[in-house]
Design a protein around this motif. Sequence first.
Motif, PDB file in Angstrom:
ATOM      1  N   PRO A  47      59.441  42.497  47.089  1.00  0.00           N
ATOM      2  CA  PRO A  47      58.759  41.867  46.036  1.00  0.00           C
ATOM      3  C   PRO A  47      58.159  40.476  46.584  1.00  0.00           C
ATOM      4  CG  PRO A  47      60.927  41.485  45.640  1.00  0.00           C
ATOM      5  CD  PRO A  47      60.910  42.546  46.771  1.00  0.00           C
ATOM      6  N   VAL A  48      58.674  39.918  47.393  1.00  0.00           N
ATOM      7  CA  VAL A  48      58.191  38.733  47.965  1.00  0.00           C
ATOM      8  C   VAL A  48      56.985  38.864  48.639  1.00  0.00           C
ATOM      9  CG1 VAL A  48      58.506  36.714  49.842  1.00  0.00           C
ATOM     10  CG2 VAL A  48      60.276  37.435  48.081  1.00  0.00           C
ATOM     11  N   LEU A  49      56.845  39.945  49.631  1.00  0.00           N
ATOM     12  CA  LEU A  49      55.494  40.374  50.060  1.00  0.00           C
ATOM     13  C   LEU A  49      54.346  40.836  49.456  1.00  0.00           C
ATOM     14  CD1 LEU A  49      53.891  40.815  52.868  1.00  0.00           C
ATOM     15  CD2 LEU A  49      55.113  43.375  52.730  1.00  0.00           C
ATOM     16  N   LEU A  50      54.819  41.461  48.195  1.00  0.00           N
ATOM     17  CA  LEU A  50      53.881  41.943  47.137  1.00  0.00           C
ATOM     18  C   LEU A  50      53.387  40.785  46.463  1.00  0.00           C
ATOM     19  CD1 LEU A  50      55.528  45.085  45.692  1.00  0.00           C
ATOM     20  CD2 LEU A  50      53.230  44.953  46.684  1.00  0.00           C
ATOM     21  N   LEU A  51      54.273  39.820  45.969  1.00  0.00           N
ATOM     22  CA  LEU A  51      54.062  38.778  45.520  1.00  0.00           C
ATOM     23  C   LEU A  51      52.834  37.766  46.372  1.00  0.00           C
ATOM     24  CD1 LEU A  51      53.956  36.897  42.908  1.00  0.00           C
ATOM     25  CD2 LEU A  51      55.902  35.911  43.904  1.00  0.00           C
ATOM     26  N   VAL A  52      52.930  37.701  47.513  1.00  0.00           N
ATOM     27  CA  VAL A  52      52.189  36.831  48.579  1.00  0.00           C
ATOM     28  C   VAL A  52      50.852  37.447  48.573  1.00  0.00           C
ATOM     29  CG1 VAL A  52      51.479  36.245  50.876  1.00  0.00           C
ATOM     30  CG2 VAL A  52      53.975  35.832  49.947  1.00  0.00           C
ATOM     31  N   VAL A  53      50.855  38.952  48.522  1.00  0.00           N
ATOM     32  CA  VAL A  53      49.679  39.703  48.532  1.00  0.00           C
ATOM     33  C   VAL A  53      48.811  39.462  47.016  1.00  0.00           C
ATOM     34  CG1 VAL A  53      48.423  41.952  48.335  1.00  0.00           C
ATOM     35  CG2 VAL A  53      50.194  41.433  50.113  1.00  0.00           C
ATOM     36  N   LEU A  54      49.360  39.167  45.997  1.00  0.00           N
ATOM     37  CA  LEU A  54      49.015  39.202  44.841  1.00  0.00           C
ATOM     38  C   LEU A  54      48.191  37.793  44.704  1.00  0.00           C
ATOM     39  CD1 LEU A  54      48.541  39.726  41.613  1.00  0.00           C
ATOM     40  CD2 LEU A  54      50.893  39.141  41.342  1.00  0.00           C
ATOM     41  N   LEU A  55      49.077  36.791  44.969  1.00  0.00           N
ATOM     42  CA  LEU A  55      48.882  35.404  44.952  1.00  0.00           C
ATOM     43  C   LEU A  55      47.488  35.176  45.947  1.00  0.00           C
ATOM     44  CD1 LEU A  55      52.181  33.788  44.457  1.00  0.00           C
ATOM     45  CD2 LEU A  55      50.370  33.967  42.722  1.00  0.00           C
ATOM     46  N   LEU A  56      47.572  35.587  46.990  1.00  0.00           N
ATOM     47  CA  LEU A  56      46.435  35.446  47.946  1.00  0.00           C
ATOM     48  C   LEU A  56      45.026  35.878  47.319  1.00  0.00           C
ATOM     49  CD1 LEU A  56      47.620  36.420  51.561  1.00  0.00           C
ATOM     50  CD2 LEU A  56      46.822  34.040  50.904  1.00  0.00           C
ATOM     51  N   GLY A  57      45.099  37.056  46.604  1.00  0.00           N
ATOM     52  CA  GLY A  57      43.980  37.551  46.038  1.00  0.00           C
ATOM     53  C   GLY A  57      43.622  36.631  44.796  1.00  0.00           C
ATOM     54  N   LEU A  58      44.517  36.454  43.946  1.00  0.00           N
ATOM     55  CA  LEU A  58      44.199  35.500  42.610  1.00  0.00           C
ATOM     56  C   LEU A  58      43.798  34.156  43.192  1.00  0.00           C
ATOM     57  CD1 LEU A  58      47.082  36.605  40.326  1.00  0.00           C
ATOM     58  CD2 LEU A  58      44.629  37.248  40.244  1.00  0.00           C
ATOM     59  N   SER A  59      44.181  33.564  44.292  1.00  0.00           N
ATOM     60  CA  SER A  59      43.908  32.262  44.655  1.00  0.00           C
ATOM     61  C   SER A  59      42.727  32.102  45.382  1.00  0.00           C
ATOM     62  CB  SER A  59      45.032  31.801  45.659  1.00  0.00           C
ATOM     63  OG  SER A  59      46.183  31.655  45.182  1.00  0.00           O
ATOM     64  N   VAL A  67      48.316  45.766  40.569  1.00  0.00           N
ATOM     65  CA  VAL A  67      47.586  44.757  40.342  1.00  0.00           C
ATOM     66  C   VAL A  67      47.580  43.813  41.669  1.00  0.00           C
ATOM     67  CG1 VAL A  67      47.912  42.373  39.245  1.00  0.00           C
ATOM     68  CG2 VAL A  67      48.248  44.455  38.044  1.00  0.00           C
ATOM     69  N   ALA A  68      48.618  43.785  42.461  1.00  0.00           N
ATOM     70  CA  ALA A  68      48.599  43.016  43.571  1.00  0.00           C
ATOM     71  C   ALA A  68      47.042  43.757  44.587  1.00  0.00           C
ATOM     72  CB  ALA A  68      49.825  43.182  44.213  1.00  0.00           C
ATOM     73  N   SER A  69      47.189  44.867  44.740  1.00  0.00           N
ATOM     74  CA  SER A  69      46.152  45.645  45.614  1.00  0.00           C
ATOM     75  C   SER A  69      44.617  45.110  45.021  1.00  0.00           C
ATOM     76  CB  SER A  69      46.543  47.298  45.447  1.00  0.00           C
ATOM     77  OG  SER A  69      47.791  47.549  45.999  1.00  0.00           O
ATOM     78  N   VAL A  70      44.578  45.277  43.841  1.00  0.00           N
ATOM     79  CA  VAL A  70      43.068  45.239  43.199  1.00  0.00           C
ATOM     80  C   VAL A  70      42.899  43.572  43.270  1.00  0.00           C
ATOM     81  CG1 VAL A  70      41.885  44.772  41.101  1.00  0.00           C
ATOM     82  CG2 VAL A  70      43.236  46.889  41.586  1.00  0.00           C
ATOM     83  N   ALA A  71      43.923  42.782  43.124  1.00  0.00           N
ATOM     84  CA  ALA A  71      43.653  41.307  43.213  1.00  0.00           C
ATOM     85  C   ALA A  71      43.268  40.686  44.630  1.00  0.00           C
ATOM     86  CB  ALA A  71      44.772  40.404  42.859  1.00  0.00           C
ATOM     87  N   PHE A  72      44.140  41.531  45.738  1.00  0.00           N
ATOM     88  CA  PHE A  72      43.656  41.158  47.131  1.00  0.00           C
ATOM     89  C   PHE A  72      42.511  41.830  47.435  1.00  0.00           C
ATOM     90  CE2 PHE A  72      44.056  41.873  51.589  1.00  0.00           C
ATOM     91  CZ  PHE A  72      44.855  40.560  52.132  1.00  0.00           C
ATOM     92  N   VAL A  73      42.096  42.810  47.284  1.00  0.00           N
ATOM     93  CA  VAL A  73      40.845  43.400  47.737  1.00  0.00           C
ATOM     94  C   VAL A  73      39.743  42.596  46.910  1.00  0.00           C
ATOM     95  CG1 VAL A  73      39.332  45.605  47.307  1.00  0.00           C
ATOM     96  CG2 VAL A  73      41.575  45.836  47.952  1.00  0.00           C
ATOM     97  N   THR A  74      39.712  42.429  45.924  1.00  0.00           N
ATOM     98  CA  THR A  74      38.779  41.698  45.113  1.00  0.00           C
ATOM     99  C   THR A  74      38.747  40.121  45.425  1.00  0.00           C
ATOM    100  OG1 THR A  74      39.181  42.943  43.186  1.00  0.00           O
ATOM    101  CG2 THR A  74      37.941  40.876  42.897  1.00  0.00           C
ATOM    102  N   GLY A  75      39.797  39.397  45.795  1.00  0.00           N
ATOM    103  CA  GLY A  75      39.751  38.168  46.303  1.00  0.00           C
ATOM    104  C   GLY A  75      39.068  38.109  47.706  1.00  0.00           C
ATOM    105  N   ALA A  76      39.648  39.145  48.792  1.00  0.00           N
ATOM    106  CA  ALA A  76      38.991  39.244  49.954  1.00  0.00           C
ATOM    107  C   ALA A  76      37.558  39.226  49.986  1.00  0.00           C
ATOM    108  CB  ALA A  76      39.968  40.318  50.665  1.00  0.00           C
ATOM    109  N   TRP A  77      37.108  40.362  49.131  1.00  0.00           N
ATOM    110  CA  TRP A  77      35.575  40.395  49.106  1.00  0.00           C
ATOM    111  C   TRP A  77      35.006  39.247  48.717  1.00  0.00           C
ATOM    112  CZ3 TRP A  77      32.044  40.363  45.021  1.00  0.00           C
ATOM    113  CH2 TRP A  77      30.840  40.730  45.349  1.00  0.00           C
ATOM    114  N   GLY A  78      35.600  38.707  47.477  1.00  0.00           N
ATOM    115  CA  GLY A  78      34.903  37.261  46.929  1.00  0.00           C
ATOM    116  C   GLY A  78      34.828  36.362  48.256  1.00  0.00           C
ATOM    117  N   ILE A  79      35.864  36.164  48.688  1.00  0.00           N
ATOM    118  CA  ILE A  79      36.011  34.891  49.749  1.00  0.00           C
ATOM    119  C   ILE A  79      35.208  35.177  51.002  1.00  0.00           C
ATOM    120  CG2 ILE A  79      38.101  35.576  51.056  1.00  0.00           C
ATOM    121  CD1 ILE A  79      37.098  32.055  49.556  1.00  0.00           C
TER     122      ILE A  79
END
Length: 203
Positions: free
Chosen positions: A92-104, A180-192
């Motif tokens: 869950p820590v790894l998944l949380l990091v992925v989620l927070l990177l995307g959202l951040s 949610v983590a996957s979608v957030a990461f992909v969206t955030g990576a595309w945006g940044i």
Amino acid sequence: RLAPNAGAFDYALYVLSGIVAWQILQRALEEAPSLVRDRMETLKQVIYPIETLPLTALLASALSPAIVLVVYLLLASVTGHLTWSIILIPLPVLLLVVLLLGLSWILMIVGVVLKDLREIVAVLIGLMIYFSPVLLSEQMVGEPIWQFVLLNPLAHVVIAFRDVLQNTFHPISWLIFVSVASVAFVTGAWGITRTKVLINEYI
């Protein structure tokens, strides 16, 4: 008490197991909108990969959740509630990091333009804890209210962490967490990737 037959420390363990994840979420999401603005002078002087800002912020804010986790482990071991599933905590820590990177990344982009975004996020996150599984359980509030609590996507992050800490399993929450983590990461990576040149020019 979580239930009529619950022990004296069961609710304390329940809350602590939820706070571990929530503190990481709260600190990361509150700081994300101002990551670029707070470091603008440094970014002007040094060639710095702005996409790594959320990761460094996460590492800097990891101390408090780590202390809560240690307190949980000590209390769980003393009361006999420490289970083998704790060894799965990296998942869950790894998944949380992925989620927070995307959202951040998403909040960083918006925060460059919207100056008050940090305050808005802080208020929302502060309110959401009262409608999350950090403090509430299904036994305490009943099925209708619990279903309302589960509408909060961050609730499933807390449930996944609690599954590992207390040796339970909620497959739907894990599925939502991963999605949610996957979608957030992909969206955030595309945006940044698309906007970091514009951000560098802006600062």
